[in-house]
Design an enzyme around this catalytic site. Structure first.
Site, PDB file in Angstrom:
ATOM      1  N   ASP A  32       0.880  -1.304  -0.178  1.00 43.70           N
ATOM      2  CA  ASP A  32      -0.655   0.061  -0.419  1.00 43.70           C
ATOM      3  C   ASP A  32       1.066   1.062   0.019  1.00 43.70           C
ATOM      4  O   ASP A  32       1.804   1.635   1.157  1.00 43.70           O
ATOM      5  CB  ASP A  32      -0.750   0.518   1.217  1.00 43.70           C
ATOM      6  CG  ASP A  32      -1.480  -0.980   1.265  1.00 43.70           C
ATOM      7  OD1 ASP A  32      -1.718  -2.396   0.831  1.00 43.70           O
ATOM      8  OD2 ASP A  32      -2.168  -1.599   2.566  1.00 43.70           O
TER       9      ASP A  32
HETATM   10  N1  DQQ Z   1      -2.066  -4.280   3.834  1.00 44.32           N
HETATM   11  C1  DQQ Z   1      -3.836  -3.955   3.761  1.00 44.32           C
HETATM   12  C2  DQQ Z   1      -3.876  -2.989   5.308  1.00 44.32           C
HETATM   13  C3  DQQ Z   1      -2.864  -3.318   6.077  1.00 44.32           C
HETATM   14  C4  DQQ Z   1      -1.079  -3.399   5.032  1.00 44.32           C
HETATM   15  C5  DQQ Z   1      -3.981  -3.095   2.784  1.00 44.32           C
HETATM   16  C6  DQQ Z   1      -0.399  -3.983   5.753  1.00 44.32           C
HETATM   17  O1  DQQ Z   1      -5.240  -3.243   5.607  1.00 44.32           O
HETATM   18  O2  DQQ Z   1      -2.543  -1.994   6.326  1.00 44.32           O
HETATM   19  O3  DQQ Z   1      -3.434  -3.922   1.930  1.00 44.32           O
HETATM   20  O4  DQQ Z   1       0.569  -4.455   4.662  1.00 44.32           O
END
Ligand code: DQQ
Length: 484
Positions: A32
């Site tokens: 992300d």
């Molecule tokens: N990636 C998820 C999120 C979390 C993160 C979404 C963990 O909910 O915080 O891709 O790498």
């Protein structure tokens, strides 16, 4: 860019599947986008990063900076898990705000085998966003509101400022009902008062768990964007809602799918020109083994400028800054698709192109563009419009001679309003194919041709009574130094 990260990037020089003008770290895993903020005119992009390899574990916050949204300088890791601390299992996603001149990150710290204990904390910087110090009282929120009826999914803070204080959304789910976002308020980013759920979704429609919320005013409406886990298929989708926001409640009027491909967990920010910019994680579509072998995984989209369309749907376009990378160019106009008996080669071709095309779609047959194709047709990826079913499709059956890559198509239904022409914007970059149709329908796909000569671009049609009005194609430059 410092010489170490330049050297690390050079190791991937011969990998034609690796993007050249989309941001990705020198190596390893990225997911992300996090903490987007403009500071002293510079754009800061943080991202979920595993420094140990190209797999999802041990989340840190990577960091890069840009003055033009396109060329990036790698900066040192911004956040790392504290051994024995509240975030010992990983620093998961979050955001950045300017708290009266103090750059402040808010993020989810996790503990437990699978990151199932989730709490929220903050960190600040006093050296121009280079290094970050945790607030000693972290976590600042650790209790999940009881109406969630579960104690594990509670993450990805999104913070914004209103006249009466800071507001925060946390993504979660209500057991047995569906995804939700909880709304909080604070005078100081430390003491948070829980207000109410901003919205609760129905599992059958918008998935079981929500992640990575965004909430902002756009034109005269409010927009909520969130990423959802859709069980049981374990697929993931990004939804958006446009509506009214009154007395801490959101009333959606329009609902849409933000992307029909691999874009996930997008995050937005407003820049000093008032633009709402969005980055999304472009997931890989090949096996974990293949990602490990490549030594890198995950790409950020080219930032998109969001707008509210006259019918109140969400509009989007790549930030115009990407056009500075355009080089060699050709324009084609006025080609009747019914007379096209065989594929027509277009130039320039390559692994990194920007394409703008406009078609009169007609009523019959199909037409489109093949990209990443070899001359003998062994490998090719087709972007096509099927007029009778009115679907825009990325066909990947022949994308790659290799095993372990997803051969299934991505498709968007009904991208056109009655009477509209099909306007395609395609950003092709290694294994990334970002497509936006008519400034509102997005398909980001991935293709992994094995052959280095999978560079051809062709126009094709079968039984189509349509018409190509115009097509512009540019070769795109790399954003990394020439020795790459
Ligand atoms: N990636 C998820 C999120 C979390 C993160 C979404 C963990 O909910 O915080 O891709 O790498």
């Amino acid at each position: 860019m410092d010489s170490i990260s330049a050297l690390r990037r050079q190791r991937h020089f011969n990998d034609h599947q690796r993007p050249q003008y989309h941001f990705l770290p020198p190596a390893n895993w990225m997911n992300d986008p996090n903490g987007l903020i403009q500071w002293d005119g510079q754009y800061h992009l943080f991202y979920q990063y595993n420094p140990d390899g190209a797999y999802h574990a041990n989340m840190h916050w990577g960091h890069a900076v840009s003055s033009d949204l396109i060329h990036w300088t790698d900066l040192p890791i911004a956040l790392k898990p504290t051994p024995g601390g509240w975030d010992e299992g990983g620093c998961w996603s979050g955001c950045a705000v300017n708290n009266n001149g103090v750059p402040t990150l808010m993020y989810t710290g996790v503990r437990g085998k699978r990151g199932e204990n989730q709490a929220q904390g903050i960190a600040t910087s006093s050296d121009n966003l280079l290094t970050w110090q945790q607030y000693p009282g972290n976590p600042v929120i650790s209790q999940i509101p009881p109406e969630a009826r579960q104690r594990h999914d509670f993450r990805d803070p999104f913070v914004w400022r209103e006249d009466d204080g800071w507001y925060l959304l946390l993504a979660s789910r209500v057991e047995g009902i569906g995804g939700t976002v909880f709304l909080y308020r604070s005078p100081d980013l430390i003491h948070w008062e829980y207000l109410n759920p901003l919205l609760i979704g129905r599992m059958e429609q918008t998935g079981r768990t929500w992640e990575c919320p965004n909430f902002f005013r756009l034109g005269d409406k409010w927009v909520l964007i969130l990423s959802a886990h859709i069980d049981p298929e374990r697929t993931a989708k990004v939804f958006y809602f446009v509506g009214e926001y009154r007395e801490h409640r959101f009333y959606p009027e329009i609902e849409g799918i933000f992307d029909y491909g691999v874009l996930y967990a997008p995050l937005t920010m407003q820049d000093d020109r008032g633009r709402r910019l969005l980055w999304g994680w472009l997931r890989e579509d090949r096996t974990v083994e293949k990602q490990l072998a490549a030594g890198w995984s995950g790409v950020q989209s080219i930032p998109r400028v969001l707008t509210l369309l006259p019918d109140h749907r969400l509009g989007m376009a790549p930030a115009p800054e990407v056009e500075q990378l355009r080089g060699e160019h050709q324009r084609y106009t006025n080609i009747s698709l019914s007379t096209l008996t065989e594929e027509m080669r277009l130039e320039p071709d390559g692994h990194a192109l920007d394409i703008v095309a406009e078609f009169e779609p007609g009523q019959t047959g199909l037409f489109g563009l093949s990209v990443l194709a070899t001359r003998d047709g062994q490998e090719k990826t087709r972007i096509l419009y099927d007029a009778p079913t009115q679907r825009l499709i990325v066909e990947r059956m022949q994308s790659s001679l290799a095993d372990g890559v997803n051969p299934y198509a991505h498709a968007a239904p009904h991208p056109l309003l009655p009477g509209e022409r099909l306007q395609l914007r395609i950003l092709l970059d290694g294994s990334v194919i970002e497509i936006i149709a008519n400034q509102r329908t997005s398909i980001v796909s991935r293709a992994y041709p094995t052959r280095a000569d999978s560079t051809e671009l062709t126009l094709f049609a079968h039984h189509s009574d349509g018409h190509l009005a115009s097509l512009d194609v540019w070769k795109m430059a790399s954003i990394w130094p020439a020795q790459e």
